[in-house]
Design an enzyme around this catalytic site. Structure first.
Site, PDB file in Angstrom:
ATOM      1  N   HIS A 205      41.434-103.130 -49.502  1.00 23.31           N
ATOM      2  CA  HIS A 205      40.716-102.647 -50.536  1.00 23.31           C
ATOM      3  C   HIS A 205      39.936-104.014 -51.313  1.00 23.31           C
ATOM      4  O   HIS A 205      38.895-103.909 -51.720  1.00 23.31           O
ATOM      5  CB  HIS A 205      41.693-102.037 -51.527  1.00 23.31           C
ATOM      6  CG  HIS A 205      41.060-101.821 -52.867  1.00 23.31           C
ATOM      7  ND1 HIS A 205      40.303-100.751 -53.184  1.00 23.31           N
ATOM      8  CD2 HIS A 205      41.478-102.423 -54.068  1.00 23.31           C
ATOM      9  CE1 HIS A 205      40.013-100.582 -54.276  1.00 23.31           C
ATOM     10  NE2 HIS A 205      40.519-101.627 -54.974  1.00 23.31           N
TER      11      HIS A 205
ATOM     12  N   HIS B 179      36.174-105.166 -53.235  1.00 22.21           N
ATOM     13  CA  HIS B 179      35.704-106.087 -54.601  1.00 22.21           C
ATOM     14  C   HIS B 179      35.231-107.183 -54.156  1.00 22.21           C
ATOM     15  O   HIS B 179      34.322-107.537 -55.057  1.00 22.21           O
ATOM     16  CB  HIS B 179      37.062-106.198 -55.010  1.00 22.21           C
ATOM     17  CG  HIS B 179      37.801-105.215 -55.651  1.00 22.21           C
ATOM     18  ND1 HIS B 179      37.331-104.710 -57.045  1.00 22.21           N
ATOM     19  CD2 HIS B 179      38.870-104.482 -55.819  1.00 22.21           C
ATOM     20  CE1 HIS B 179      38.143-103.645 -57.383  1.00 22.21           C
ATOM     21  NE2 HIS B 179      39.078-103.564 -56.551  1.00 22.21           N
TER      22      HIS B 179
ATOM     23  N   GLU C  87      35.861 -99.738 -59.831  1.00 27.94           N
ATOM     24  CA  GLU C  87      36.523 -99.088 -58.962  1.00 27.94           C
ATOM     25  C   GLU C  87      35.718 -97.867 -58.143  1.00 27.94           C
ATOM     26  O   GLU C  87      35.531 -97.799 -56.877  1.00 27.94           O
ATOM     27  CB  GLU C  87      37.761 -98.724 -59.166  1.00 27.94           C
ATOM     28  CG  GLU C  87      38.919 -99.440 -59.611  1.00 27.94           C
ATOM     29  CD  GLU C  87      39.300-100.328 -58.551  1.00 27.94           C
ATOM     30  OE1 GLU C  87      39.102-100.017 -57.334  1.00 27.94           O
ATOM     31  OE2 GLU C  87      39.858-101.411 -58.746  1.00 27.94           O
TER      32      GLU C  87
ATOM     33  N   SER D  23      35.990 -99.023 -49.907  1.00 26.74           N
ATOM     34  CA  SER D  23      37.241 -99.472 -49.018  1.00 26.74           C
ATOM     35  C   SER D  23      37.800 -98.070 -48.425  1.00 26.74           C
ATOM     36  O   SER D  23      39.073 -98.041 -48.140  1.00 26.74           O
ATOM     37  CB  SER D  23      38.180-100.179 -49.852  1.00 26.74           C
ATOM     38  OG  SER D  23      38.665 -99.553 -50.898  1.00 26.74           O
TER      39      SER D  23
HETATM   40 FE   LIG Z   1      40.871-102.270 -57.000  1.00 26.55          FE
END
Ligand SMILES: [Fe+2]
Length: 450
Positions: free
Chosen positions: A283, A288, A328, A347
């Site tokens: 993730h 990110h 997010e 992700s």
């Molecule tokens: Fe996150």
């Protein structure tokens, strides 16, 4: 967990190199009451101030000093006392205000009337809360895919221990990932990479090949946090910091104010490679990291962080919601299309496809409204917010931040990696000087381009 408090009483220097020093505070922050007061540089000033504490029978659990950033003729004293002394502290604060010339700021995580919640002033302060985690990384819920796997649990503890012992400025320890872990990463990497060209935003697609070239992003290799952190620092000043568990929203957002991103280092359980109930290295690194290498997005993320410093709890919740629907799960317009830039989407093989279908509801990004939107955390989002651009989103967050009730304005100084509270004319003059220097460079450059 070590909740020990390092006693640092009496280590004050009256003159000379007065510097802020590192301290560890106990896990239960609500058990600590802190306060900063400034004193004029004159003989006996400190003794007079400390006398006020002594008279009330208050035992200082921590004390440190530094030159005042606001007034060169003053120095600041940071003190902490235990919760039992809270009542007496109120009286001392009143006395400090009336008997000692200078300013007094009460700082507390246990929010009381008229106090500003504690926030980090310098990047080293992140060490103070990085271990104030809501749960230790090796403590798994009963429905976690790795719950009944003793080997996985031992491994998770190893990662949690690395993060727990990490301090700002250290090199993030390299991990020898196992063949099983690499295989899990490989599956996630391979699947997601097929979707990026069509589903990820332009910025993600621009940075991804660079991460492959410089940071070891490969199907058969899990990149190392230290390599990525160095790369990010050279591109936007963002850095990674390993985290031992879940931080509170306030602390996590405060890290962003310093361009510090708290990152996990472990990987999801191999039995379910396309699912994880919590953030893991797939993730962080696939979702990110590519965006934090984009200057505009980095600035946007930092704006959310700066807005959170000293904000009341209800605004922290709102900012955390804004973070959720942008960093997010954000979508953005690119030409005539909508693309994904949120890490939770980039992700997740399933949700990355789903978010660009006609099933979810798309709304324009507007922090005022976005911050009030409820959301599920265990299923695909029914609502997404679409940003016009990162620049536009940044401006909107700035305007939203201006509505947060704070008795001061803060400014991030990248040279000292510190937060300056702009509440006196000298600081405003310094800031104006620095802006005027930048404007003059801009004018010069424009002239030369003619
Ligand atoms: Fe996150």
């Amino acid at each position: 967990m070590d909740a020990g408090l390092k006693q640092m009483n009496g280590e004050l220097e009256r003159k000379g190199s007065l510097t802020s020093s590192y301290l560890e505070e106990p896990l239960n922050k609500s058990g600590v009451v802190s306060c900063i007061f400034s004193l004029k540089e004159e003989v006996g000033a400190l003794v007079k101030a400390l006398k006020l504490f002594e008279e009330k029978g208050i035992n200082l659990t921590h004390i440190e000093s530094r030159p005042s950033r606001k007034n060169k003729k003053e120095y600041e004293i940071f003190i902490s006392v235990d919760q039992a002394s809270y009542k007496a502290m109120e009286e001392v604060v009143d006395s400090l205000r009336t008997q000692i010339s200078g300013q007094v700021h009460e700082l507390s995580r246990n929010k009381k009337k008229d106090t500003v919640p504690w926030f980090p002033n310098v990047i080293q302060d992140v060490d103070r809360f990085a271990n104030q985690i809501l749960s230790y990384g090796s403590e798994l819920d009963a429905d976690h895919p790795g719950f009944t796997d003793p080997v996985y649990r031992v491994r998770r503890k190893e990662f949690a221990d690395i993060a727990f012992n990490y301090r700002h400025g250290q090199i993030i320890p390299q991990i020898e990932y196992t063949a099983e872990e690499k295989a899990t990463w490989g599956k996630v990497f391979r699947e997601l990479k097929t979707l990026y060209p069509t589903h990820a935003c332009r910025e993600h697609n621009l940075v991804f090949p660079l991460l492959e070239k410089y940071c070891g992003y490969r199907e058969d290799n899990i990149p190392q946090l230290e390599d990525i952190s160095r790369y990010l620092q050279s591109s936007t000043g963002f850095r990674l910091r390993p985290v031992a568990g879940l931080l509170s929203s306030r602390d996590f957002l405060a890290g962003l104010a310093f361009r510090v991103f708290h990152s996990t280092q472990y990987i999801r359980h191999s039995s379910k490679p396309m699912y994880t109930p919590e953030p893991d290295i797939c993730h962080e690194l696939l979702g990110h990291v590519p965006l934090f290498a984009d200057p505009s997005f980095a600035q946007f993320s930092q704006e959310i962080g700066i807005a959170s410093l000293g904000a009341p709890d209800e605004f922290i919740e709102k900012l955390a919601t804004v973070y959720w629907f942008t960093v997010e799960f954000g979508l953005c317009k690119q030409g005539n299309e909508v693309k994904a830039y949120g890490a939770g989407l980039l992700s997740s093989f399933g949700e990355l496809q789903y978010c660009l279908t006609d099933k979810p509801k798309l709304l324009p990004f507007d922090p005022e409204k976005t911050s009030m939107q409820k959301y599920p955390i265990t299923e695909f989002q029914p609502v997404y917010f679409v940003a016009e651009s990162f620049e536009d989103a940044k401006e909107k967050v700035r305007k939203f931040a201006a509505t947060i009730p704070r008795p001061f304005t803060v400014h991030y100084n990248p040279y000292t990696q510190s937060i300056e509270v702009l509440d006196n004319t000298q600081q405003l003059k310094d800031l104006a000087d620095s802006i005027s220097g930048e404007i003059s460079i801009l004018c010069n450059a424009l002239r030369k381009m003619k």
